[in-house]
Structure formats: structure tokens, C-alpha cells
Design a protein around this motif. Structure first.
Motif, PDB file in Angstrom:
ATOM      1  N   UNK A  37       8.967-103.439  50.234  1.00 59.53           N
ATOM      2  CA  UNK A  37      10.073-104.233  50.751  1.00 59.53           C
ATOM      3  C   UNK A  37       9.934-104.362  52.256  1.00 59.53           C
ATOM      4  N   UNK A  38      10.259-105.536  52.729  1.00 60.55           N
ATOM      5  CA  UNK A  38      10.138-105.858  54.141  1.00 60.55           C
ATOM      6  C   UNK A  38      11.466-105.579  54.832  1.00 60.55           C
ATOM      7  N   UNK A  39      11.400-105.187  56.066  1.00 60.44           N
ATOM      8  CA  UNK A  39      12.627-104.945  56.824  1.00 60.44           C
ATOM      9  C   UNK A  39      12.476-105.521  58.224  1.00 60.44           C
ATOM     10  N   UNK A  40      13.604-105.781  58.835  1.00 58.70           N
ATOM     11  CA  UNK A  40      13.609-106.385  60.151  1.00 58.70           C
ATOM     12  C   UNK A  40      14.215-105.470  61.193  1.00 58.70           C
ATOM     13  N   UNK A  41      13.977-105.810  62.426  1.00 53.13           N
ATOM     14  CA  UNK A  41      14.557-105.087  63.551  1.00 53.13           C
ATOM     15  C   UNK A  41      16.063-105.357  63.556  1.00 53.13           C
ATOM     16  N   UNK A  42      16.902-104.306  63.644  1.00 56.99           N
ATOM     17  CA  UNK A  42      18.342-104.528  63.579  1.00 56.99           C
ATOM     18  C   UNK A  42      18.909-105.328  64.755  1.00 56.99           C
ATOM     19  N   UNK A  43      18.235-105.319  65.886  1.00 50.87           N
ATOM     20  CA  UNK A  43      18.759-106.038  67.048  1.00 50.87           C
ATOM     21  C   UNK A  43      18.296-107.487  67.102  1.00 50.87           C
ATOM     22  N   UNK A  44      17.017-107.711  66.819  1.00 49.85           N
ATOM     23  CA  UNK A  44      16.483-109.077  66.934  1.00 49.85           C
ATOM     24  C   UNK A  44      16.422-109.795  65.597  1.00 49.85           C
TER      25      UNK A  44
END
Length: 86
Positions: A37-44
Motif C-alpha cells: 500500500x502506498x502512503x503520502x506525506x501528511x503535510x504535502x
């Protein structure tokens, strides 16, 4: 129930190991053993990486060393041939 197979590994040293495999009829992972599973930066919100979520149908850490293999020797002579010595 264990589903065993023989694999080659180099970590922590070269060896043939007997290891568990995912259940081929598992409804959670379809026999893959887990899911990426892919995840992203919480801020950007930009892509930050991919994680592996293993399924409960197997244990990827369950393995037994069957046959330790010798370390490979590097050739000391750069002009050495791979021809037999006869």
C-alpha cells in the motif's frame, strides 16, 4: 498448516532454507501473502513510499536453514581464466 518450500538466501549468510509460503486459497490476500500500500506525506500529500502489509495466512519469518553454503572466493588474479586447470 505449513506449506513449505526450499529457497536460496544470502541474509544473514548464503544458505538453502526451508520456509513457509502463503496459503494459495486465502481470501484476504489471494495467495500473494499480503499487500503493498502506498502512503503520502501528511503535510504535502505527495507520495512518500510503499509499505508491505503481510497477511495472517503465513509467517514470513518462519524458516529453517537446511544447508549453509560456502562463501564465494574472489579471484585474486584479474587475468585468471575460468578454464579448467588441465
Amino acid at each position: 498448516m505449513l506449506r513449505l518450500r526450499i529457497r536460496y538466501t544470502e541474509v544473514p549468510r548464503r544458505a538453502l532454507i526451508l520456509t513457509d509460503t502463503p496459503r494459495p486459497d486465502c481470501r484476504k490476500c489471494d495467495g500473494e501473502g499480503g499487500a503493498n500500500y502506498h502512503y503520502g506525506d501528511p503535510e504535502t500529500g505527495e507520495y512518500a513510499g510503499t509499505d508491505w502489509d503481510p497477511c495472517t495466512c503465513w509467517n514470513e519469518d518462519r524458516c529453517w536453514v537446511l544447508l549453509p553454503l560456502p562463501r564465494r572466493r574472489a579471484s585474486r588474479d584479474p587475468q585468471a581464466s575460468n578454464e579448467p586447470p588441465f
